[in-house]
Design an enzyme around this catalytic site. Sequence first.
Site, PDB file in Angstrom:
ATOM      1  N   TYR A 270     -13.748 -35.259  22.640  1.00  0.00           N
ATOM      2  CA  TYR A 270     -12.650 -34.386  22.185  1.00  0.00           C
ATOM      3  C   TYR A 270     -13.081 -33.591  20.947  1.00  0.00           C
ATOM      4  O   TYR A 270     -12.920 -32.379  20.890  1.00  0.00           O
ATOM      5  CB  TYR A 270     -11.435 -35.261  21.898  1.00  0.00           C
ATOM      6  CG  TYR A 270     -10.196 -34.555  21.406  1.00  0.00           C
ATOM      7  CD1 TYR A 270      -9.276 -34.006  22.292  1.00  0.00           C
ATOM      8  CD2 TYR A 270      -9.919 -34.461  20.038  1.00  0.00           C
ATOM      9  CE1 TYR A 270      -8.120 -33.392  21.834  1.00  0.00           C
ATOM     10  CE2 TYR A 270      -8.766 -33.850  19.571  1.00  0.00           C
ATOM     11  CZ  TYR A 270      -7.870 -33.314  20.474  1.00  0.00           C
ATOM     12  OH  TYR A 270      -6.723 -32.702  20.012  1.00  0.00           O
TER      13      TYR A 270
HETATM   14  N1  LIG Z   1      -0.317 -33.388  19.548  1.00  0.00           N
HETATM   15  C1  LIG Z   1      -1.124 -33.324  18.490  1.00  0.00           C
HETATM   16  O1  LIG Z   1      -0.932 -34.007  17.498  1.00  0.00           O
HETATM   17  C2  LIG Z   1      -2.285 -32.361  18.483  1.00  0.00           C
HETATM   18  C3  LIG Z   1      -3.073 -32.261  17.336  1.00  0.00           C
HETATM   19  C4  LIG Z   1      -4.143 -31.384  17.310  1.00  0.00           C
HETATM   20  C5  LIG Z   1      -4.408 -30.602  18.419  1.00  0.00           C
HETATM   21  N2  LIG Z   1      -3.634 -30.694  19.522  1.00  0.00           N
HETATM   22  C6  LIG Z   1      -3.957 -29.846  20.661  1.00  0.00           C
HETATM   23  O2  LIG Z   1      -2.809 -29.197  21.137  1.00  0.00           O
HETATM   24  C7  LIG Z   1      -2.929 -29.019  22.558  1.00  0.00           C
HETATM   25  C8  LIG Z   1      -1.742 -29.643  23.250  1.00  0.00           C
HETATM   26  O3  LIG Z   1      -1.693 -31.009  22.885  1.00  0.00           O
HETATM   27  P1  LIG Z   1      -0.517 -31.975  23.321  1.00  0.00           P
HETATM   28  O4  LIG Z   1      -0.421 -32.984  22.249  1.00  0.00           O
HETATM   29  O5  LIG Z   1       0.678 -31.204  23.718  1.00  0.00           O
HETATM   30  O6  LIG Z   1      -1.182 -32.666  24.612  1.00  0.00           O
HETATM   31  P2  LIG Z   1      -0.477 -33.481  25.788  1.00  0.00           P
HETATM   32  O7  LIG Z   1      -1.470 -34.474  26.236  1.00  0.00           O
HETATM   33  O8  LIG Z   1       0.859 -33.974  25.358  1.00  0.00           O
HETATM   34  O9  LIG Z   1      -0.258 -32.357  26.897  1.00  0.00           O
HETATM   35  C9  LIG Z   1      -1.354 -31.836  27.603  1.00  0.00           C
HETATM   36  C10 LIG Z   1      -0.837 -31.222  28.871  1.00  0.00           C
HETATM   37  O10 LIG Z   1      -1.988 -30.879  29.660  1.00  0.00           O
HETATM   38  C11 LIG Z   1      -1.834 -31.419  30.953  1.00  0.00           C
HETATM   39  N3  LIG Z   1      -3.143 -31.730  31.516  1.00  0.00           N
HETATM   40  C12 LIG Z   1      -3.988 -32.717  31.134  1.00  0.00           C
HETATM   41  N4  LIG Z   1      -5.106 -32.690  31.873  1.00  0.00           N
HETATM   42  C13 LIG Z   1      -4.962 -31.660  32.753  1.00  0.00           C
HETATM   43  C14 LIG Z   1      -5.784 -31.130  33.781  1.00  0.00           C
HETATM   44  N5  LIG Z   1      -6.969 -31.660  34.070  1.00  0.00           N
HETATM   45  N6  LIG Z   1      -5.333 -30.056  34.458  1.00  0.00           N
HETATM   46  C15 LIG Z   1      -4.134 -29.514  34.179  1.00  0.00           C
HETATM   47  N7  LIG Z   1      -3.302 -29.976  33.223  1.00  0.00           N
HETATM   48  C16 LIG Z   1      -3.719 -31.044  32.529  1.00  0.00           C
HETATM   49  C17 LIG Z   1      -0.967 -32.637  30.805  1.00  0.00           C
HETATM   50  O11 LIG Z   1      -0.321 -32.976  32.025  1.00  0.00           O
HETATM   51  C18 LIG Z   1       0.003 -32.189  29.728  1.00  0.00           C
HETATM   52  O12 LIG Z   1       1.113 -31.517  30.255  1.00  0.00           O
HETATM   53  C19 LIG Z   1      -4.268 -29.656  22.937  1.00  0.00           C
HETATM   54  O13 LIG Z   1      -5.270 -28.670  22.969  1.00  0.00           O
HETATM   55  C20 LIG Z   1      -4.515 -30.627  21.817  1.00  0.00           C
HETATM   56  O14 LIG Z   1      -5.880 -30.923  21.660  1.00  0.00           O
HETATM   57  C21 LIG Z   1      -2.578 -31.566  19.588  1.00  0.00           C
END
Ligand SMILES: NC(=O)c1ccc[n+]([C@@H]2O[C@H](COP(=O)([O-])OP(=O)(O)OC[C@H]3O[C@@H](n4cnc5c(N)ncnc54)[C@H](O)[C@@H]3O)[C@@H](O)[C@H]2O)c1
Length: 250
Positions: free
Chosen positions: A157
């Site tokens: 990641y």
């Molecule tokens: N939540 C946090 O604290 C946080 C912090 C820093 C960065 N981010 C970034 O923000 C973005 C969103 O994060 P999040 O927390 O909402 O993630 P999440 O895991 O809650 O949601 C990810 C979404 O992507 C979908 N997904 C996963 N694998 C997939 C695949 N192979 N094909 C299609 N869809 C797929 C999942 O079903 C889900 O709906 C990401 O890039 C994450 O790295 C999040």
Amino acid sequence: MAFATYPSLSGRVAFITGGASGIGETFVEAFHAQGCKVAFVDLQADAGEALAAKLGDGAWFRRCDVTDAAALQAAIKDAAAALGPITVLINNVANDTRHPAAETTPDAWRRGLAVNLDPCFIAAVAVHPMMQAAGGGSIVNVSSINALLGPADLATYVAAKGAINSLSKTLAREWGADRIRVNALSPGWVVTPRQLELWLTPEAEAEWSKLVALKDRIQPRDIANAALFLAADDSRMMTGQNMVVDAGRT
Ligand SMILES: NC(=O)c1ccc[n+]([C@@H]2O[C@H](COP(=O)([O-])OP(=O)(O)OC[C@H]3O[C@@H](n4cnc5c(N)ncnc54)[C@H](O)[C@@H]3O)[C@@H](O)[C@H]2O)c1
């Protein structure tokens, strides 16, 4: 709280990966509320279909595994045929499953990059001709402050997010003459259902709270607000940057 409306986004076509839940769901809702037509893909068919039905006109969903390059390319092509040329791309999808580096097989490493890095490049190349023909566009690659902090047990990641920051810079340089802007957007710890379920314990949150300047929880909407700005003409001279929304953690 009252947030901005961006007239330049009205009528634009946005494509969002991983839009059925988490921050992606908020991206879908926020761009739709700005008058964008919004196409989104996700593995979760039920949640995606329910969200598209709730939004109604101007929302387009397909179940797509973004690790399947051909399926992602086809979704982008079909979304553009349905809604019009895509000029906003939000590369949001990721999977932050923890894994000790020493126990990570070459296959697991490749699978990690296949979901966390490859779709950013594949989707960007797929929308490039549409943005070029339209006279410009904005690509937002959702990264993470973990690319800057490098925590343990997240090797694929963190490596992918670091690569996303660099990819944003090189594409910004390569495509800038066509007014295609490419920026990274790095959230801090955002309160999503998955984070609450898996990692955001009261102890972990108390630890986080000591390290940040702003003590309120970062909500998905705080990240969506930054993405709207990066997609809108208001940021028209901003490219190749990494916008950090982390409550002052870094
Ligand atoms: N939540 C946090 O604290 C946080 C912090 C820093 C960065 N981010 C970034 O923000 C973005 C969103 O994060 P999040 O927390 O909402 O993630 P999440 O895991 O809650 O949601 C990810 C979404 O992507 C979908 N997904 C996963 N694998 C997939 C695949 N192979 N094909 C299609 N869809 C797929 C999942 O079903 C889900 O709906 C990401 O890039 C994450 O790295 C999040």
